[in-house]
Structures are given as C-alpha cells and as structure tokens.
Motif scaffolding. Structure first.
Motif, PDB file in Angstrom:
ATOM      1  N   ALA A  88       0.825  -1.214   0.000  1.00  0.00           N
ATOM      2  CA  ALA A  88       0.000   0.000   0.000  1.00  0.00           C
ATOM      3  C   ALA A  88       0.855   1.258   0.000  1.00  0.00           C
ATOM      4  CB  ALA A  88      -0.942  -0.013   1.201  1.00  0.00           C
ATOM      5  N   ILE A  89       1.957   1.237   0.734  1.00  0.00           N
ATOM      6  CA  ILE A  89       2.808   2.428   0.767  1.00  0.00           C
ATOM      7  C   ILE A  89       3.535   2.590  -0.569  1.00  0.00           C
ATOM      8  CG2 ILE A  89       4.981   1.563   1.754  1.00  0.00           C
ATOM      9  CD1 ILE A  89       4.774   3.969   3.747  1.00  0.00           C
ATOM     10  N   ASP A  90       3.878   1.479  -1.218  1.00  0.00           N
ATOM     11  CA  ASP A  90       4.472   1.555  -2.559  1.00  0.00           C
ATOM     12  C   ASP A  90       3.466   2.154  -3.555  1.00  0.00           C
ATOM     13  OD1 ASP A  90       6.970   0.521  -1.819  1.00  0.00           O
ATOM     14  OD2 ASP A  90       6.395  -1.548  -2.310  1.00  0.00           O
ATOM     15  N   ARG A  91       2.192   1.737  -3.464  1.00  0.00           N
ATOM     16  CA  ARG A  91       1.157   2.293  -4.348  1.00  0.00           C
ATOM     17  C   ARG A  91       0.977   3.785  -4.095  1.00  0.00           C
ATOM     18  NH1 ARG A  91      -1.327  -2.560  -3.088  1.00  0.00           N
ATOM     19  NH2 ARG A  91      -2.686  -1.577  -1.554  1.00  0.00           N
ATOM     20  N   LEU A  92       0.991   4.180  -2.828  1.00  0.00           N
ATOM     21  CA  LEU A  92       0.851   5.587  -2.492  1.00  0.00           C
ATOM     22  C   LEU A  92       2.011   6.392  -3.074  1.00  0.00           C
ATOM     23  CD1 LEU A  92      -0.430   7.983  -1.057  1.00  0.00           C
ATOM     24  CD2 LEU A  92       0.704   7.232   1.046  1.00  0.00           C
ATOM     25  N   ALA A  93       3.223   5.890  -2.956  1.00  0.00           N
ATOM     26  CA  ALA A  93       4.395   6.586  -3.519  1.00  0.00           C
ATOM     27  C   ALA A  93       4.246   6.747  -5.029  1.00  0.00           C
ATOM     28  CB  ALA A  93       5.672   5.833  -3.171  1.00  0.00           C
ATOM     29  N   ARG A  94       3.774   5.703  -5.715  1.00  0.00           N
ATOM     30  CA  ARG A  94       3.571   5.797  -7.164  1.00  0.00           C
ATOM     31  C   ARG A  94       2.507   6.841  -7.506  1.00  0.00           C
ATOM     32  NH1 ARG A  94       4.261   0.261  -6.762  1.00  0.00           N
ATOM     33  NH2 ARG A  94       2.031  -0.150  -6.898  1.00  0.00           N
ATOM     34  N   ARG A  95       1.424   6.865  -6.721  1.00  0.00           N
ATOM     35  CA  ARG A  95       0.366   7.865  -6.948  1.00  0.00           C
ATOM     36  C   ARG A  95       0.928   9.273  -6.798  1.00  0.00           C
ATOM     37  NH1 ARG A  95      -4.991   9.288  -6.834  1.00  0.00           N
ATOM     38  NH2 ARG A  95      -5.560  11.029  -5.486  1.00  0.00           N
ATOM     39  N   LEU A  96       1.702   9.488  -5.745  1.00  0.00           N
ATOM     40  CA  LEU A  96       2.291  10.813  -5.535  1.00  0.00           C
ATOM     41  C   LEU A  96       3.242  11.166  -6.677  1.00  0.00           C
ATOM     42  CD1 LEU A  96       2.881  10.691  -1.679  1.00  0.00           C
ATOM     43  CD2 LEU A  96       1.045  11.877  -2.918  1.00  0.00           C
ATOM     44  N   ASP A  97       4.010  10.176  -7.152  1.00  0.00           N
ATOM     45  CA  ASP A  97       4.889  10.407  -8.302  1.00  0.00           C
ATOM     46  C   ASP A  97       4.073  10.867  -9.519  1.00  0.00           C
ATOM     47  OD1 ASP A  97       7.187   9.670  -6.917  1.00  0.00           O
ATOM     48  OD2 ASP A  97       7.166   7.602  -7.687  1.00  0.00           O
ATOM     49  N   GLU A  98       2.973  10.168  -9.784  1.00  0.00           N
ATOM     50  CA  GLU A  98       2.124  10.500 -10.927  1.00  0.00           C
ATOM     51  C   GLU A  98       1.558  11.913 -10.827  1.00  0.00           C
ATOM     52  OE1 GLU A  98      -0.759   7.361 -10.824  1.00  0.00           O
ATOM     53  OE2 GLU A  98       0.690   5.855 -11.525  1.00  0.00           O
ATOM     54  N   LEU A  99       1.339  12.388  -9.595  1.00  0.00           N
ATOM     55  CA  LEU A  99       0.810  13.734  -9.376  1.00  0.00           C
ATOM     56  C   LEU A  99       1.918  14.784  -9.299  1.00  0.00           C
ATOM     57  CD1 LEU A  99      -1.907  12.789  -6.741  1.00  0.00           C
ATOM     58  CD2 LEU A  99      -2.311  13.586  -9.080  1.00  0.00           C
ATOM     59  N   GLY A 100       3.166  14.346  -9.447  1.00  0.00           N
ATOM     60  CA  GLY A 100       4.281  15.279  -9.375  1.00  0.00           C
ATOM     61  C   GLY A 100       4.587  15.751  -7.967  1.00  0.00           C
ATOM     62  N   GLN A 101       4.171  14.961  -6.985  1.00  0.00           N
ATOM     63  CA  GLN A 101       4.347  15.320  -5.578  1.00  0.00           C
ATOM     64  C   GLN A 101       5.707  14.846  -5.070  1.00  0.00           C
ATOM     65  OE1 GLN A 101       2.257  17.024  -3.333  1.00  0.00           O
ATOM     66  NE2 GLN A 101       4.171  16.940  -2.207  1.00  0.00           N
ATOM     67  N   ALA A 102       6.505  15.755  -4.557  1.00  0.00           N
ATOM     68  CA  ALA A 102       7.828  15.406  -4.023  1.00  0.00           C
ATOM     69  C   ALA A 102       7.699  14.560  -2.751  1.00  0.00           C
ATOM     70  CB  ALA A 102       8.603  16.686  -3.712  1.00  0.00           C
ATOM     71  N   HIS A 103       8.637  13.626  -2.603  1.00  0.00           N
ATOM     72  CA  HIS A 103       8.748  12.820  -1.381  1.00  0.00           C
ATOM     73  C   HIS A 103      10.111  12.148  -1.405  1.00  0.00           C
ATOM     74  CE1 HIS A 103       8.049   9.044  -3.602  1.00  0.00           C
ATOM     75  NE2 HIS A 103       7.073   9.688  -4.219  1.00  0.00           N
ATOM     76  N   ALA A 104      10.469  11.488  -0.302  1.00  0.00           N
ATOM     77  CA  ALA A 104      11.808  10.883  -0.194  1.00  0.00           C
ATOM     78  C   ALA A 104      11.826   9.401  -0.537  1.00  0.00           C
ATOM     79  CB  ALA A 104      12.364  11.108   1.208  1.00  0.00           C
ATOM     80  N   GLY A 105      10.728   8.849  -1.039  1.00  0.00           N
ATOM     81  CA  GLY A 105      10.695   7.440  -1.401  1.00  0.00           C
ATOM     82  C   GLY A 105      10.381   6.551  -0.211  1.00  0.00           C
ATOM     83  N   VAL A 106      10.047   5.314  -0.497  1.00  0.00           N
ATOM     84  CA  VAL A 106       9.723   4.330   0.539  1.00  0.00           C
ATOM     85  C   VAL A 106      11.020   3.737   1.074  1.00  0.00           C
ATOM     86  CG1 VAL A 106       8.575   2.140   1.029  1.00  0.00           C
ATOM     87  CG2 VAL A 106       7.484   3.808  -0.499  1.00  0.00           C
ATOM     88  N   HIS A 107      11.142   3.698   2.392  1.00  0.00           N
ATOM     89  CA  HIS A 107      12.343   3.167   3.033  1.00  0.00           C
ATOM     90  C   HIS A 107      11.973   2.289   4.218  1.00  0.00           C
ATOM     91  CE1 HIS A 107      14.982   5.800   0.760  1.00  0.00           C
ATOM     92  NE2 HIS A 107      14.068   6.726   0.933  1.00  0.00           N
ATOM     93  N   ARG A 108      12.861   1.375   4.519  1.00  0.00           N
ATOM     94  CA  ARG A 108      12.733   0.579   5.730  1.00  0.00           C
ATOM     95  C   ARG A 108      12.925   1.530   6.910  1.00  0.00           C
ATOM     96  NH1 ARG A 108      13.993  -4.908   7.111  1.00  0.00           N
ATOM     97  NH2 ARG A 108      14.423  -5.033   9.330  1.00  0.00           N
ATOM     98  N   ALA A 109      12.095   1.384   7.932  1.00  0.00           N
ATOM     99  CA  ALA A 109      12.236   2.166   9.164  1.00  0.00           C
ATOM    100  C   ALA A 109      12.414   1.193  10.315  1.00  0.00           C
ATOM    101  CB  ALA A 109      11.014   3.052   9.362  1.00  0.00           C
ATOM    102  N   SER A 110      12.370   1.673  11.523  1.00  0.00           N
ATOM    103  CA  SER A 110      12.632   0.830  12.690  1.00  0.00           C
ATOM    104  C   SER A 110      11.674  -0.355  12.790  1.00  0.00           C
ATOM    105  CB  SER A 110      12.543   1.658  13.969  1.00  0.00           C
ATOM    106  OG  SER A 110      13.518   2.672  13.942  1.00  0.00           O
TER     107      SER A 110
END
Length: 161
Positions: A88-110
């Motif tokens: 789901a977070i990967d899909r959200l990142a792709r959606r934001l990419d398609e909208l031209g929305q800046a973000h730092a990408g999906v990463h492993r966290a704690s």
C-alpha cells in the motif's frame, strides 16, 4: 498504573493541523489523498478551519488556519498517517509520483516502512501498520540509532536482491 486500571480510550478522534493557507491545504488533501470536507468553521465571516474525513479509513483531520504555528512546525512530523502494508505504501508513492508530488521514497524504518518528506503544504509522513520487526506486548523494545540501523538494513536487503 496497572493495565486493568488504565482508562478506556477509543483511539484518535482527529488530528488538528495548523496550516499557512487553508484553501491550498484543502486542495492538497483532496487531490493527493482523497479527503472530503465534512465540517466548516467560519469565524466572523471568514473560513478558519474545516473537519475532513477519508472515504477509505484514514484518520479524520482538522485543518486550522494558523500560519505562525504552521511555520513553527514546518519540517517536524508530529504524526504519521498509517497505511496497511508495504504494498500500500508503494502504491501511495507511485500515486504521488504520478501527481508530481515530491517525497523521499519508501524506506525501511525501525518497525515498518516509511514514506517521509511528503511535502504537503506544511509537512507529512506515512508509516505502514505492517511491521517487519516484532514488538512484544508488555516489554520495551529499544532501537539504537534508528535511522542509521534502518539505512544499513535497507542497503543489505538491496545487496541480496
């Protein structure tokens, strides 16, 4: 206080965010995440805030026009919106990419995966509800150097792939 003495709580009612430009923030949450305005707060003839709901389970949000507080909080994420899992977070990142929305990408966290630095008009972060690290109820899990550890593990996973 023992667990049996703890008061009964029902989760988060809503999150109230200070914003620098209410119209811009409303449009951002509508267009990027699908939020819908449910309540408007008009003070002395001026729209000062709104209550928003999400059609697919996101937390209710209150946006409040308060430029000074919004600027003071810029860059610091007081909360992270949960998404179900890594897919789901990967899909959200792709959606934001398609909208031209800046973000730092999906990463492993704690504990799970994170999509940081989503620059809504004032700052936002997403975190998966799915964990890759177990946390035992009743015990404290200590994570040393969380960012560095997550980045190292992410590099190791990428090298194995």
């Amino acid at each position: 206080m023992s667990t049996t003495d703890a008061p009964v709580l029902a989760g988060i009612h809503h999150l109230k965010l200070p914003v620098t430009d209410l119209a811009r923030s409303l449009e951002w949450y509508r267009s990027r995440l699908g939020y819908e305005v449910r309540v408007e707060f008009v003070e002395q003839g001026t729209l000062m805030g709104c209550g928003m709901g999400h059609p697919a389970g996101g937390p209710d949000l209150g946006l409040r026009l308060d430029p000074d507080r919004a600027r003071a909080a810029a860059g610091f994420d007081y909360f992270a919106i949960g998404v179900p899992d890594k897919a789901a977070i990967d899909r959200l990142a792709r959606r934001l990419d398609e909208l031209g929305q800046a973000h730092a990408g999906v990463h492993r966290a704690s504990l799970g995966w994170i999509l940081p630095e989503v620059l809504d008009p004032d700052t936002l972060r997403f975190y998966t509800m799915e964990h890759h690290t177990d946390v035992t109820p009743g015990e404290v899990t200590t994570i040393h150097d969380p960012r560095e550890t997550a980045e190292r593990l992410e590099r190791e996973e990428a090298a194995r792939a």
